[in-house]
Design a protein around this motif. Structure first.
Motif, PDB file in Angstrom:
ATOM      1  N   UNK A   1      43.564  42.543  50.142  1.00 46.39           N
ATOM      2  CA  UNK A   1      44.211  41.245  49.990  1.00 46.39           C
ATOM      3  C   UNK A   1      43.273  40.105  50.400  1.00 46.39           C
ATOM      4  N   UNK A   2      42.402  40.358  51.370  1.00 51.16           N
ATOM      5  CA  UNK A   2      41.433  39.338  51.770  1.00 51.16           C
ATOM      6  C   UNK A   2      40.378  39.137  50.686  1.00 51.16           C
ATOM      7  N   UNK A   3      39.912  40.235  50.111  1.00 54.38           N
ATOM      8  CA  UNK A   3      38.971  40.138  48.992  1.00 54.38           C
ATOM      9  C   UNK A   3      39.630  39.406  47.830  1.00 54.38           C
ATOM     10  N   UNK A   4      40.916  39.703  47.593  1.00 50.86           N
ATOM     11  CA  UNK A   4      41.652  39.039  46.516  1.00 50.86           C
ATOM     12  C   UNK A   4      41.768  37.541  46.780  1.00 50.86           C
ATOM     13  N   UNK A   5      42.002  37.174  48.034  1.00 53.79           N
ATOM     14  CA  UNK A   5      42.125  35.751  48.370  1.00 53.79           C
ATOM     15  C   UNK A   5      40.809  35.014  48.136  1.00 53.79           C
ATOM     16  N   UNK A   6      39.697  35.635  48.510  1.00 57.07           N
ATOM     17  CA  UNK A   6      38.384  34.999  48.301  1.00 57.07           C
ATOM     18  C   UNK A   6      38.113  34.791  46.815  1.00 57.07           C
ATOM     19  N   UNK A   7      38.477  35.766  46.003  1.00 56.59           N
ATOM     20  CA  UNK A   7      38.302  35.632  44.553  1.00 56.59           C
ATOM     21  C   UNK A   7      39.239  34.577  43.988  1.00 56.59           C
ATOM     22  N   UNK A   8      40.504  34.665  44.374  1.00 56.64           N
ATOM     23  CA  UNK A   8      41.512  33.789  43.795  1.00 56.64           C
ATOM     24  C   UNK A   8      41.284  32.322  44.131  1.00 56.64           C
ATOM     25  N   UNK A   9      40.960  32.022  45.378  1.00 52.86           N
ATOM     26  CA  UNK A   9      40.868  30.629  45.818  1.00 52.86           C
ATOM     27  C   UNK A   9      39.469  30.031  45.710  1.00 52.86           C
ATOM     28  N   UNK A  10      38.442  30.897  45.816  1.00 55.01           N
ATOM     29  CA  UNK A  10      37.074  30.377  45.841  1.00 55.01           C
ATOM     30  C   UNK A  10      36.175  30.946  44.749  1.00 55.01           C
ATOM     31  N   UNK A  11      36.666  31.934  44.027  1.00 53.26           N
ATOM     32  CA  UNK A  11      35.829  32.562  43.007  1.00 53.26           C
ATOM     33  C   UNK A  11      34.649  33.295  43.601  1.00 53.26           C
ATOM     34  N   UNK A  12      34.791  33.733  44.859  1.00 57.11           N
ATOM     35  CA  UNK A  12      33.703  34.401  45.569  1.00 57.11           C
ATOM     36  C   UNK A  12      34.016  35.887  45.742  1.00 57.11           C
ATOM     37  N   UNK A  13      33.007  36.717  45.531  1.00 57.49           N
ATOM     38  CA  UNK A  13      33.135  38.158  45.725  1.00 57.49           C
ATOM     39  C   UNK A  13      32.536  38.496  47.079  1.00 57.49           C
ATOM     40  N   UNK A  14      33.368  38.933  48.029  1.00 57.80           N
ATOM     41  CA  UNK A  14      32.889  39.170  49.390  1.00 57.80           C
ATOM     42  C   UNK A  14      32.816  40.661  49.714  1.00 57.80           C
ATOM     43  N   UNK A  15      32.683  41.477  48.704  1.00 60.63           N
ATOM     44  CA  UNK A  15      32.537  42.916  48.905  1.00 60.63           C
ATOM     45  C   UNK A  15      31.487  43.445  47.944  1.00 60.63           C
ATOM     46  N   UNK A  16      30.868  44.555  48.315  1.00 63.27           N
ATOM     47  CA  UNK A  16      29.872  45.163  47.448  1.00 63.27           C
ATOM     48  C   UNK A  16      30.465  46.251  46.551  1.00 63.27           C
ATOM     49  N   UNK A  17      31.762  46.425  46.609  1.00 60.09           N
ATOM     50  CA  UNK A  17      32.383  47.392  45.705  1.00 60.09           C
ATOM     51  C   UNK A  17      32.187  46.943  44.264  1.00 60.09           C
ATOM     52  N   UNK A  18      32.054  47.908  43.372  1.00 55.63           N
ATOM     53  CA  UNK A  18      31.786  47.576  41.977  1.00 55.63           C
ATOM     54  C   UNK A  18      32.968  46.854  41.353  1.00 55.63           C
TER      55      UNK A  18
ATOM     56  N   UNK B   1      48.904  37.392  43.963  1.00 56.89           N
ATOM     57  CA  UNK B   1      47.544  37.195  44.490  1.00 56.89           C
ATOM     58  C   UNK B   1      46.585  38.219  43.888  1.00 56.89           C
ATOM     59  N   UNK B   2      47.007  39.484  43.825  1.00 53.41           N
ATOM     60  CA  UNK B   2      46.160  40.530  43.234  1.00 53.41           C
ATOM     61  C   UNK B   2      45.933  40.270  41.756  1.00 53.41           C
ATOM     62  N   UNK B   3      46.964  39.795  41.076  1.00 55.24           N
ATOM     63  CA  UNK B   3      46.837  39.498  39.645  1.00 55.24           C
ATOM     64  C   UNK B   3      45.859  38.347  39.417  1.00 55.24           C
ATOM     65  N   UNK B   4      45.923  37.332  40.265  1.00 58.15           N
ATOM     66  CA  UNK B   4      44.990  36.212  40.164  1.00 58.15           C
ATOM     67  C   UNK B   4      43.563  36.679  40.414  1.00 58.15           C
ATOM     68  N   UNK B   5      43.392  37.614  41.351  1.00 58.05           N
ATOM     69  CA  UNK B   5      42.060  38.136  41.655  1.00 58.05           C
ATOM     70  C   UNK B   5      41.465  38.854  40.449  1.00 58.05           C
ATOM     71  N   UNK B   6      42.307  39.557  39.680  1.00 51.88           N
ATOM     72  CA  UNK B   6      41.822  40.228  38.475  1.00 51.88           C
ATOM     73  C   UNK B   6      41.225  39.207  37.513  1.00 51.88           C
ATOM     74  N   UNK B   7      41.921  38.095  37.348  1.00 53.74           N
ATOM     75  CA  UNK B   7      41.444  37.054  36.438  1.00 53.74           C
ATOM     76  C   UNK B   7      40.116  36.467  36.906  1.00 53.74           C
TER      77      UNK B   7
END
Length: 275
Positions: free
Chosen positions: A207-224, A246-252
Protein backbone atom coordinates in the motif's frame (compact mmCIF):
# COMPACT_ATOMS: atom_id res chain seq x y z
CA UNK A 1 -24.83 -37.96 -4.02
CA UNK A 2 -27.30 -39.27 -6.59
CA UNK A 3 -29.05 -37.89 -9.60
CA UNK A 4 -32.82 -37.62 -9.61
CA UNK A 5 -32.77 -40.73 -11.83
CA UNK A 6 -31.24 -42.65 -8.96
CA UNK A 7 -27.87 -43.19 -10.70
CA UNK A 8 -25.04 -42.75 -8.27
CA UNK A 9 -22.55 -40.04 -9.08
CA UNK A 10 -18.82 -40.65 -9.02
CA UNK A 11 -17.42 -39.68 -5.57
CA UNK A 12 -15.08 -37.20 -7.24
CA UNK A 13 -17.95 -35.29 -8.84
CA UNK A 14 -19.92 -35.42 -5.62
CA UNK A 15 -17.02 -33.77 -3.79
CA UNK A 16 -16.41 -31.18 -6.50
CA UNK A 17 -20.08 -30.24 -6.78
CA UNK A 18 -20.31 -29.70 -3.03
CA UNK A 19 -17.16 -27.55 -3.10
CA UNK A 20 -18.47 -25.51 -6.04
CA UNK A 21 -21.69 -24.81 -4.18
CA UNK A 22 -19.81 -23.81 -1.02
CA UNK A 23 -17.40 -21.55 -2.93
CA UNK A 24 -20.23 -19.86 -4.82
CA UNK A 25 -22.01 -19.15 -1.54
CA UNK A 26 -18.78 -17.78 -0.10
CA UNK A 27 -18.28 -15.50 -3.11
CA UNK A 28 -21.84 -14.25 -2.79
CA UNK A 29 -21.42 -13.53 0.91
CA UNK A 30 -18.27 -11.50 0.17
CA UNK A 31 -19.88 -9.58 -2.68
CA UNK A 32 -17.76 -11.42 -5.26
CA UNK A 33 -20.62 -12.74 -7.43
CA UNK A 34 -18.99 -11.28 -10.54
CA UNK A 35 -15.68 -12.95 -9.64
CA UNK A 36 -17.44 -16.30 -9.49
CA UNK A 37 -19.00 -15.65 -12.88
CA UNK A 38 -15.57 -14.96 -14.43
CA UNK A 39 -14.17 -18.10 -12.76
CA UNK A 40 -16.94 -20.28 -14.20
CA UNK A 41 -16.60 -18.80 -17.67
CA UNK A 42 -12.84 -19.34 -17.63
CA UNK A 43 -12.96 -22.83 -16.08
CA UNK A 44 -15.98 -24.40 -17.75
CA UNK A 45 -16.15 -22.53 -21.06
CA UNK A 46 -12.40 -22.01 -21.63
CA UNK A 47 -12.96 -18.28 -22.04
CA UNK A 48 -9.61 -16.51 -22.18
CA UNK A 49 -8.77 -13.53 -19.99
CA UNK A 50 -8.65 -11.35 -23.08
CA UNK A 51 -12.18 -12.39 -24.07
CA UNK A 52 -13.40 -11.96 -20.50
CA UNK A 53 -12.03 -8.43 -20.61
CA UNK A 54 -13.90 -7.61 -23.80
CA UNK A 55 -17.07 -9.34 -22.62
CA UNK A 56 -17.20 -7.52 -19.28
CA UNK A 57 -15.55 -4.22 -20.18
CA UNK A 58 -12.36 -4.56 -18.16
CA UNK A 59 -8.67 -5.15 -18.67
CA UNK A 60 -7.63 -8.79 -19.10
CA UNK A 61 -5.36 -8.42 -16.05
CA UNK A 62 -8.34 -7.37 -13.93
CA UNK A 63 -10.35 -10.36 -15.17
CA UNK A 64 -7.41 -12.67 -14.37
CA UNK A 65 -7.15 -11.30 -10.83
CA UNK A 66 -10.85 -11.88 -10.23
CA UNK A 67 -10.57 -15.46 -11.49
CA UNK A 68 -7.60 -16.02 -9.14
CA UNK A 69 -9.62 -14.75 -6.17
CA UNK A 70 -12.53 -17.10 -6.93
CA UNK A 71 -10.10 -19.93 -7.57
CA UNK A 72 -8.57 -19.42 -4.12
CA UNK A 73 -12.05 -19.58 -2.58
CA UNK A 74 -12.86 -22.76 -4.48
CA UNK A 75 -9.59 -24.35 -3.39
CA UNK A 76 -10.40 -23.58 0.24
CA UNK A 77 -13.94 -24.96 -0.19
CA UNK A 78 -12.65 -28.15 -1.79
CA UNK A 79 -10.24 -28.78 1.04
CA UNK A 80 -12.99 -28.01 3.56
CA UNK A 81 -15.36 -30.52 1.95
CA UNK A 82 -12.64 -33.15 1.72
CA UNK A 83 -11.80 -32.66 5.40
CA UNK A 84 -15.48 -33.03 6.28
CA UNK A 85 -15.84 -36.28 4.32
CA UNK A 86 -12.56 -37.89 5.31
CA UNK A 87 -12.84 -40.71 7.80
CA UNK A 88 -9.11 -41.10 8.29
CA UNK A 89 -6.10 -38.89 8.73
CA UNK A 90 -5.04 -39.25 5.10
CA UNK A 91 -3.31 -36.15 3.78
CA UNK A 92 -5.24 -33.87 1.43
CA UNK A 93 -2.80 -34.49 -1.37
CA UNK A 94 -3.08 -38.26 -1.12
CA UNK A 95 -6.86 -38.18 -0.94
CA UNK A 96 -7.18 -35.91 -3.98
CA UNK A 97 -4.65 -37.89 -6.00
CA UNK A 98 -6.57 -41.05 -5.14
CA UNK A 99 -9.79 -39.53 -6.47
CA UNK A 100 -8.04 -38.45 -9.68
CA UNK A 101 -6.67 -41.98 -10.19
CA UNK A 102 -10.11 -43.44 -9.55
CA UNK A 103 -11.48 -41.51 -12.51
CA UNK A 104 -9.21 -43.52 -14.82
CA UNK A 105 -10.31 -46.89 -13.44
CA UNK A 106 -13.94 -46.17 -12.60
CA UNK A 107 -15.47 -43.46 -14.80
CA UNK A 108 -18.75 -43.65 -12.88
CA UNK A 109 -21.64 -41.38 -13.80
CA UNK A 110 -21.27 -37.64 -14.30
CA UNK A 111 -24.26 -35.36 -14.20
CA UNK A 112 -23.22 -31.99 -15.61
CA UNK A 113 -19.45 -32.01 -15.10
CA UNK A 114 -17.25 -33.77 -17.64
CA UNK A 115 -14.57 -36.03 -16.22
CA UNK A 116 -11.78 -33.77 -17.44
CA UNK A 117 -13.31 -30.77 -15.63
CA UNK A 118 -13.60 -32.80 -12.44
CA UNK A 119 -9.88 -33.64 -12.74
CA UNK A 120 -9.06 -29.98 -13.35
CA UNK A 121 -11.03 -28.84 -10.33
CA UNK A 122 -9.58 -31.56 -8.12
CA UNK A 123 -6.10 -30.51 -9.16
CA UNK A 124 -6.83 -27.04 -7.78
CA UNK A 125 -6.98 -28.63 -4.36
CA UNK A 126 -3.34 -29.64 -4.73
CA UNK A 127 -2.25 -26.06 -5.25
CA UNK A 128 -0.53 -24.58 -2.23
CA UNK A 129 -0.46 -20.81 -1.61
CA UNK A 130 3.32 -20.69 -1.32
CA UNK A 131 3.97 -17.05 -2.17
CA UNK A 132 3.50 -14.37 0.50
CA UNK A 133 1.14 -12.46 -1.81
CA UNK A 134 -1.10 -15.54 -2.12
CA UNK A 135 -1.26 -15.83 1.65
CA UNK A 136 -2.00 -12.11 1.96
CA UNK A 137 -4.85 -12.22 -0.54
CA UNK A 138 -6.21 -15.28 1.24
CA UNK A 139 -6.19 -13.35 4.53
CA UNK A 140 -7.86 -10.30 3.00
CA UNK A 141 -10.78 -12.31 1.64
CA UNK A 142 -11.51 -13.94 4.98
CA UNK A 143 -14.83 -12.82 6.53
CA UNK A 144 -12.93 -10.58 8.97
CA UNK A 145 -10.45 -9.40 6.36
CA UNK A 146 -11.55 -5.75 6.40
CA UNK A 147 -11.41 -5.57 10.20
CA UNK A 148 -7.97 -7.22 10.20
CA UNK A 149 -6.71 -4.73 7.62
CA UNK A 150 -7.94 -1.73 9.60
CA UNK A 151 -6.27 -3.07 12.73
CA UNK A 152 -2.84 -3.77 11.22
CA UNK A 153 -2.73 -0.45 9.37
CA UNK A 154 -3.73 1.48 12.48
CA UNK A 155 -1.00 0.02 14.65
CA UNK A 156 1.72 -0.89 12.13
CA UNK A 157 4.49 1.10 10.42
CA UNK A 158 1.90 2.66 8.11
CA UNK A 159 0.70 4.82 11.03
CA UNK A 160 4.17 6.31 11.68
CA UNK A 161 3.38 9.70 10.13
CA UNK A 162 -0.33 9.83 10.85
CA UNK A 163 -3.54 7.90 10.11
CA UNK A 164 -2.95 5.70 7.03
CA UNK A 165 -6.12 6.89 5.30
CA UNK A 166 -4.73 10.40 5.39
CA UNK A 167 -1.07 9.69 4.66
CA UNK A 168 -1.52 6.93 2.07
CA UNK A 169 -4.97 7.41 0.56
CA UNK A 170 -5.17 11.21 0.66
CA UNK A 171 -1.46 11.55 0.00
CA UNK A 172 -0.36 13.81 2.85
CA UNK A 173 2.86 11.81 3.37
CA UNK A 174 5.71 13.06 1.20
CA UNK A 175 7.92 10.75 -0.80
CA UNK A 176 10.61 10.59 1.89
CA UNK A 177 8.06 9.55 4.48
CA UNK A 178 6.63 6.92 2.16
CA UNK A 179 10.09 5.53 1.50
CA UNK A 180 10.70 5.37 5.26
CA UNK A 181 7.41 3.52 5.83
CA UNK A 182 8.24 1.09 3.04
CA UNK A 183 11.64 0.33 4.58
CA UNK A 184 10.07 -0.20 8.02
CA UNK A 185 7.52 -2.63 6.54
CA UNK A 186 10.30 -4.44 4.70
CA UNK A 187 12.37 -4.81 7.88
CA UNK A 188 9.37 -5.90 9.93
CA UNK A 189 8.51 -8.54 7.35
CA UNK A 190 12.01 -9.98 7.62
CA UNK A 191 12.11 -10.14 11.44
CA UNK A 192 8.46 -10.73 12.36
CA UNK A 193 8.10 -13.98 14.34
CA UNK A 194 4.55 -14.81 13.26
CA UNK A 195 2.96 -15.32 9.86
CA UNK A 196 0.18 -12.86 10.71
CA UNK A 197 2.76 -10.17 11.49
CA UNK A 198 4.55 -10.80 8.20
CA UNK A 199 1.28 -10.43 6.30
CA UNK A 200 0.60 -7.18 8.14
CA UNK A 201 4.01 -5.88 7.06
CA UNK A 202 3.44 -7.05 3.50
CA UNK A 203 0.13 -5.28 3.05
CA UNK A 204 1.69 -2.11 4.47
CA UNK A 205 4.58 -2.48 2.04
CA UNK A 206 2.37 -2.78 -1.03
CA UNK A 207 0.00 0.00 0.00
CA UNK A 208 2.94 2.35 0.62
CA UNK A 209 4.43 1.53 -2.78
CA UNK A 210 0.96 2.10 -4.26
CA UNK A 211 0.71 5.49 -2.55
CA UNK A 212 4.08 6.61 -3.93
CA UNK A 213 3.01 5.62 -7.44
CA UNK A 214 -0.48 7.04 -7.17
CA UNK A 215 0.38 10.44 -5.67
CA UNK A 216 3.90 11.08 -6.95
CA UNK A 217 4.41 8.76 -9.91
CA UNK A 218 7.48 7.41 -8.12
CA UNK A 219 8.55 3.76 -7.94
CA UNK A 220 10.12 3.15 -4.53
CA UNK A 221 10.77 -0.57 -4.88
CA UNK A 222 13.08 -2.67 -7.02
CA UNK A 223 10.44 -5.30 -7.68
CA UNK A 224 9.79 -5.79 -11.37
CA UNK A 225 6.93 -3.94 -13.01
CA UNK A 226 5.41 -7.27 -14.07
CA UNK A 227 5.28 -8.59 -10.51
CA UNK A 228 3.95 -5.31 -9.18
CA UNK A 229 1.28 -5.17 -11.85
CA UNK A 230 0.01 -8.64 -10.93
CA UNK A 231 0.20 -7.87 -7.21
CA UNK A 232 -1.74 -4.63 -7.53
CA UNK A 233 -4.43 -6.25 -9.66
CA UNK A 234 -4.89 -9.01 -7.08
CA UNK A 235 -5.00 -6.44 -4.29
CA UNK A 236 -7.48 -4.33 -6.23
CA UNK A 237 -9.78 -7.36 -6.28
CA UNK A 238 -9.21 -8.37 -2.64
CA UNK A 239 -9.00 -5.06 -0.77
CA UNK A 240 -11.98 -3.02 0.42
CA UNK A 241 -12.27 0.62 -0.60
CA UNK A 242 -10.56 3.04 -0.40
CA UNK A 243 -7.53 0.71 -0.49
CA UNK A 244 -8.79 -1.05 -3.60
CA UNK A 245 -9.01 2.31 -5.36
CA UNK A 246 -5.45 3.13 -4.27
CA UNK A 247 -4.14 -0.16 -5.72
CA UNK A 248 -6.09 0.44 -8.92
CA UNK A 249 -4.62 3.93 -9.26
CA UNK A 250 -1.14 2.47 -8.74
CA UNK A 251 -1.70 0.11 -11.68
CA UNK A 252 -2.43 3.09 -13.91
CA UNK A 253 0.61 5.05 -12.75
CA UNK A 254 2.89 2.00 -12.91
CA UNK A 255 2.45 1.89 -16.68
CA UNK A 256 3.60 5.52 -16.85
CA UNK A 257 6.85 5.00 -14.94
CA UNK A 258 9.58 5.36 -17.51
CA UNK A 259 11.61 2.16 -17.62
CA UNK A 260 10.70 1.21 -14.07
CA UNK A 261 12.77 4.07 -12.58
CA UNK A 262 13.30 3.47 -8.86
CA UNK A 263 13.75 6.20 -6.27
CA UNK A 264 16.18 5.48 -3.43
CA UNK A 265 17.16 7.22 -0.21
CA UNK A 266 20.44 8.30 -1.78
CA UNK A 267 18.65 9.99 -4.68
CA UNK A 268 16.30 11.74 -2.28
CA UNK A 269 19.23 13.21 -0.35
CA UNK A 270 20.30 15.05 -3.49
CA UNK A 271 16.87 16.55 -4.02
CA UNK A 272 15.75 19.80 -2.55
CA UNK A 273 12.69 19.99 -0.29
CA UNK A 274 9.46 19.50 -2.22
CA UNK A 275 11.17 18.15 -5.34
Amino acid sequence: MRKETGVELHPAESLVRSALHLAEERCRSLGFESYWQRFCEHTFEDVSYATLGVRHGMRPARAASQVRIARRLFRAALRHELRREQKSGEAFEGAIQGLVRSLDHDPGSFEDLAGDRVCLLLAMGLEQPSQPLDLLVGRLIEPDGSAWLSEVLRYGPTATFGPPRRTLVQGTADIRELLAIKEMCKTYFQVAPRSSDRLAALVGYFLTVAAALSHYGELITRQSARKLDEAFWDLTSALPDPWSELASSAVERLAECAGGRTVSNEQLRHRGPGE
